[in-house]
Design a protein around this motif. Structure first.
Motif, mmCIF file in Angstrom:
data_model
loop_
_atom_site.group_PDB
_atom_site.id
_atom_site.type_symbol
_atom_site.label_atom_id
_atom_site.label_comp_id
_atom_site.label_asym_id
_atom_site.label_seq_id
_atom_site.Cartn_x
_atom_site.Cartn_y
_atom_site.Cartn_z
ATOM 1 N N ALA A 255 15.844 99.073 25.624
ATOM 2 C CA ALA A 255 15.609 98.006 26.824
ATOM 3 C C ALA A 255 16.137 98.285 28.219
ATOM 4 O O ALA A 255 15.539 98.278 28.977
ATOM 5 N N THR A 256 17.012 99.525 28.282
ATOM 6 C CA THR A 256 17.401 99.825 29.677
ATOM 7 C C THR A 256 16.474 101.057 29.986
ATOM 8 O O THR A 256 16.574 101.453 31.148
ATOM 9 N N THR A 257 15.435 101.649 29.331
ATOM 10 C CA THR A 257 14.843 102.898 29.557
ATOM 11 C C THR A 257 13.236 102.334 29.793
ATOM 12 O O THR A 257 12.620 103.075 30.088
ATOM 13 N N VAL A 258 13.093 101.129 29.749
ATOM 14 C CA VAL A 258 11.606 100.770 30.117
ATOM 15 C C VAL A 258 11.611 100.624 31.641
ATOM 16 O O VAL A 258 12.042 99.580 32.236
ATOM 17 N N MET A 259 11.427 101.573 32.258
ATOM 18 C CA MET A 259 11.328 101.500 33.899
ATOM 19 C C MET A 259 9.994 101.918 34.127
ATOM 20 O O MET A 259 9.209 102.765 33.640
ATOM 21 N N PHE A 260 9.693 101.631 35.493
ATOM 22 C CA PHE A 260 8.346 101.858 36.149
ATOM 23 C C PHE A 260 8.486 102.944 36.931
ATOM 24 O O PHE A 260 9.448 103.004 38.108
ATOM 25 N N LYS A 261 7.972 103.924 36.995
ATOM 26 C CA LYS A 261 8.051 105.250 38.051
ATOM 27 C C LYS A 261 7.431 104.689 39.258
ATOM 28 O O LYS A 261 6.337 104.195 39.305
ATOM 29 N N THR A 262 8.073 104.777 40.509
ATOM 30 C CA THR A 262 7.539 104.386 41.826
ATOM 31 C C THR A 262 7.959 105.492 42.735
ATOM 32 O O THR A 262 8.909 106.249 42.852
ATOM 33 N N GLY B 52 12.659 105.489 39.064
ATOM 34 C CA GLY B 52 12.588 104.413 38.096
ATOM 35 C C GLY B 52 13.080 103.154 38.439
ATOM 36 O O GLY B 52 14.297 103.071 38.802
ATOM 37 N N VAL B 53 12.380 102.273 38.238
ATOM 38 C CA VAL B 53 12.775 100.671 38.747
ATOM 39 C C VAL B 53 12.542 100.017 37.463
ATOM 40 O O VAL B 53 11.573 99.736 36.783
ATOM 41 N N GLU B 54 13.479 99.202 37.100
ATOM 42 C CA GLU B 54 13.599 98.290 35.814
ATOM 43 C C GLU B 54 12.555 97.003 36.254
ATOM 44 O O GLU B 54 12.461 96.736 37.425
ATOM 45 N N GLU B 55 12.022 96.552 35.236
ATOM 46 C CA GLU B 55 10.971 95.512 35.379
ATOM 47 C C GLU B 55 11.580 94.386 36.096
ATOM 48 O O GLU B 55 10.726 93.659 36.700
ATOM 49 N N ASN B 56 12.646 94.124 35.555
ATOM 50 C CA ASN B 56 13.102 92.570 35.841
ATOM 51 C C ASN B 56 13.823 92.669 37.331
ATOM 52 O O ASN B 56 14.672 91.917 37.914
ATOM 53 N N GLU B 57 13.856 93.834 38.278
ATOM 54 C CA GLU B 57 14.079 93.973 39.431
ATOM 55 C C GLU B 57 13.142 94.051 40.423
ATOM 56 O O GLU B 57 13.410 94.232 41.717
ATOM 57 N N ALA B 58 11.834 93.832 40.100
ATOM 58 C CA ALA B 58 10.785 93.843 41.132
ATOM 59 C C ALA B 58 9.699 93.134 41.158
ATOM 60 O O ALA B 58 9.668 92.483 39.621
ATOM 61 N N ILE B 94 6.100 86.974 45.910
ATOM 62 C CA ILE B 94 7.062 87.969 46.248
ATOM 63 C C ILE B 94 8.299 87.089 47.071
ATOM 64 O O ILE B 94 9.341 87.581 46.713
ATOM 65 N N ALA B 95 7.850 86.041 47.693
ATOM 66 C CA ALA B 95 8.985 85.511 48.120
ATOM 67 C C ALA B 95 9.653 84.674 47.128
ATOM 68 O O ALA B 95 10.986 84.332 47.360
ATOM 69 N N GLU B 96 9.038 84.190 46.011
ATOM 70 C CA GLU B 96 9.817 83.594 44.935
ATOM 71 C C GLU B 96 10.738 84.590 44.029
ATOM 72 O O GLU B 96 12.061 84.309 43.733
ATOM 73 N N GLY B 97 10.226 85.838 44.140
ATOM 74 C CA GLY B 97 10.873 86.896 43.440
ATOM 75 C C GLY B 97 12.131 87.328 44.289
ATOM 76 O O GLY B 97 13.080 87.547 43.999
ATOM 77 N N VAL B 98 11.946 87.343 45.697
ATOM 78 C CA VAL B 98 13.239 87.570 46.519
ATOM 79 C C VAL B 98 14.257 86.476 46.457
ATOM 80 O O VAL B 98 15.522 86.885 46.374
ATOM 81 N N GLU B 100 14.934 85.223 43.757
ATOM 82 C CA GLU B 100 15.451 85.477 42.257
ATOM 83 C C GLU B 100 16.058 86.732 42.398
ATOM 84 O O GLU B 100 16.658 87.182 41.488
ATOM 85 N N GLY B 101 16.311 87.335 43.419
ATOM 86 C CA GLY B 101 16.985 88.691 43.668
ATOM 87 C C GLY B 101 16.050 89.795 43.344
ATOM 88 O O GLY B 101 16.381 91.024 43.640
ATOM 89 N N LYS B 102 14.724 89.590 43.354
ATOM 90 C CA LYS B 102 13.770 90.740 43.326
ATOM 91 C C LYS B 102 13.236 91.184 44.755
ATOM 92 O O LYS B 102 12.623 90.768 45.170
ATOM 93 N N ARG B 103 14.083 92.271 45.204
ATOM 94 C CA ARG B 103 13.629 92.629 46.237
ATOM 95 C C ARG B 103 13.059 93.798 46.248
ATOM 96 O O ARG B 103 12.926 94.520 47.671
ATOM 97 N N LYS B 104 12.246 94.197 45.314
ATOM 98 C CA LYS B 104 11.525 95.438 45.445
ATOM 99 C C LYS B 104 10.097 94.924 45.260
ATOM 100 O O LYS B 104 9.873 93.910 44.092
ATOM 101 N N VAL B 105 8.946 95.526 45.863
ATOM 102 C CA VAL B 105 7.525 95.080 45.495
ATOM 103 C C VAL B 105 6.959 96.422 44.865
ATOM 104 O O VAL B 105 6.824 97.461 45.740
ATOM 105 N N ILE B 106 6.418 96.357 43.701
ATOM 106 C CA ILE B 106 5.777 97.561 43.330
ATOM 107 C C ILE B 106 4.126 97.202 43.240
ATOM 108 O O ILE B 106 3.861 96.369 42.604
#
Lengths: 399, 144
Positions: A255-262, B52-58, B94-98, B100-106
């Motif tokens: 769960a913590t390693t599913v990341m997107f490279k950017t 790496g950027v977690e999915e729930n952060e962006a 994106i504004a909705e994500g911001v 919710e705390g998602k300040r990254k746009v990928i």
């Protein structure tokens, strides 16, 4: 002089009329053993172990009459309590088995037929074994010359009294000897349990089963099951806990390693910047190349660094950028790519700049409709790009 | 008369050790075979220094390569499978994500998307305050 009948317990042979001297001589020679049985010749007195007759075993003993001899009587009261090793055989006329070679117990008496080989006959256990029973029978009186008391069936057994064999009349001398032997032994006789049994054959008793209580098989179901402790049917939870722990660990890791490279790119400035803010502040590529390492990429993916062609290879590009930075001191890269340049070519330039820590400034390309390319925003979001942003912060892209 | 043992004498324990071993082996296999990256649904360019950027952060936007002779990329909301959206819808997401705390746009842009389209979309979404813009990359193939 007394004469003796000797019953060889080992060979089951009977010798009659041996004198005391002959017996002693046989003892010395070994032809007669102390475990052999003796009795006065011609009498029906009980057989006695030869070793218990002091007259025959003591060297140089007096040669008095055997009537006066007194075999050891110590066993009468202090005999060891041991279970019977013999049982009666019920069948008559059965060929007698070999006599026991072991020392016969004290309660063992021999058949007292004068004219035939007598076999051991069981007598009852001593009264000491079972004081509550009539087994404490009165031993034969010393003066009782009737030898039938030595027979298997006791006289008090009325039903079996007919089985007693009448003995022949013995001579007074023989009767006296028999009485002496009977008095000396004074061993309680064992009542034959089997009516009509005459012969006592050696049988080994299983002592452990003597006291087993009698169980009525009709009242109880017989099984061969063991009566051991019952097993506890308890489920072992340790493997399940192990599996659960591993699953939790697995899900935590995945769960913590599913990341997107950017790759972070500079945030372009507002496309709709006021004209007043941008007027007079547009800078040409030649002006910016003084502050930035100029990287140009055409729509075919061909690269140029400071107007000089460069291979579209990451490692080569990194080396060229590094050498250029060291030579000129410029720490940021200005990427000027055509609009139709593939995105992967631009990412190659981004990746090379990130590898050596250069700042990134992107020149915004013009649309393919024909507008001339202009500079992109010098602003940068990444730390290296912030340097470029500071150095080129004054320039606002005329996008 | 019974010649069989009583039931309680039998040892009915199931040995779970082999099962645990098999489960452990399966988990090990899946652990090494599972794709630890995002499982890119878009053929994003490879890069060596991707972060790496977690999915729930962006907030994810997808740019698919245009069909020639058009040059405008196809914009999707989400990661590769979202609905087609306009730039205004993307900005709203994106504004909705911001919020919710998602300040990254990928921007998950296909490698064949024109560079100008990526920069255009990046410039549009940058109008939303408080965000940083990233382009999606993938692990560089080994041996390169």
């Amino acid at each position: 002089m007394a004469s003796w009948d000797v019953f060889h317990a080992e060979t089951l042979e009977l010798e009659r009329g041996l004198s005391s001297a002959s017996v002693r001589q046989g003892l010395v020679k070994g032809s007669i053993r102390e475990d052999d049985l003796v009795r006065p010749a011609g009498t029906s007195t009980p057989w006695t172990r030869l070793g218990d007759v002091a007259e025959l075993t003591a060297p140089g003993a007096a040669t008095g009459t055997h009537v006066e001899s007194s075999p050891p009587t110590a066993k009468g009261g202090s005999r060891r309590q041991e279970p019977s090793d013999f049982e009666l055989v019920a069948e008559e006329g059965l060929t007698p088995p070999p006599a026991p070679t072991l020392r016969s117990p004290d309660w063992l008496e021999l058949r007292s037929e004068s004219d035939d080989v007598a076999f051991p006959v069981l007598r009852d256990l001593p009264a000491a074994f079972d004081p509550g029973t009539p087994a404490a029978k009165k031993p034969p009186e010393p003066d009782d010359t009737n030898a039938e008391v030595l027979w298997a069936e006791e006289a008090d057994d009325d039903e079996d009294s007919d089985d007693a064999i009448e003995l022949e009349e013995a001579t007074p001398e023989q009767a006296a000897a028999a009485a002496a032997l009977a008095a000396s032994t004074r061993t309680p006789t064992r009542e034959a349990s089997s009516q009509g049994s005459r012969l006592a054959l050696p049988v080994v008793h299983a002592r452990d089963y003597d006291d087993v209580p009698v169980v009525d098989e009709d009242d109880e179901t017989f099984t061969f099951s063991r009566g051991g402790p019952q097993t506890v049917e308890e489920l072992d939870l340790a493997p399940m806990v192990d599996v659960a722990f591993q699953l939790v660990l697995f899900f935590m890791v995945t769960a913590t390693t599913v990341m997107f490279k950017t790759l972070e790119i500079p945030k372009p400035s507002n496309e709709n910047a006021p004209a007043s803010a941008t007027q007079g502040r547009s800078r040409s590529l030649d002006d910016l190349s003084k502050d930035y390492v100029l990287v140009e990429i055409d729509s075919e993916g061909n690269l140029k660094i400071d107007r000089e062609p460069a291979p579209a290879d990451l490692n080569e590009l990194v080396e060229r950028l590094r050498s250029t930075r060291e030579k000129t001191g410029r720490t940021s890269m200005l990427l000027s790519a055509e609009y139709l340049t593939r995105h992967r070519a631009a990412v190659l330039a981004y990746d090379a700049a990130h590898e050596i820590g250069m700042g990134i400034v992107i020149a915004r390309p013009s649309s393919p409709e024909g507008a001339a390319p202009t500079l992109g925003s010098p602003s940068a979001a990444s730390p290296p790009a912030s340097k470029a942003s500071a150095s080129a912060g004054g320039s606002t892209p005329p996008l | 008369m019974m010649f069989r043992r009583d039931e309680e004498d039998r040892n009915e324990h199931i040995d779970m050790t082999p099962m645990v071993d098999v489960v452990f082996q399966l988990m090990t296999f899946m652990l090494f075979s599972v794709q630890m990256s995002g499982g890119e649904k878009v053929d994003v360019p490879p890069a060596r220094h991707g972060v790496g950027v977690e999915e729930n952060e962006a907030t994810f936007l997808t740019l698919l390569k245009p069909e020639p002779p058009a040059y405008e990329a196809k914009l999707l909301l989400g990661h590769g499978e979202g609905p087609t959206a306009t730039i205004d819808q993307a900005k709203a997401a994106i504004a909705e994500g911001v919020r919710e705390g998602k300040r990254k746009v990928i921007i998950q842009a296909d490698g064949d998307v024109p560079h100008g389209e990526v920069i255009r979309i990046a410039g549009q979404v940058s109008q939303v305050e408080g965000i940083t813009v990233h382009v999606g990359v993938q692990e560089e193939a080994k041996g390169k």
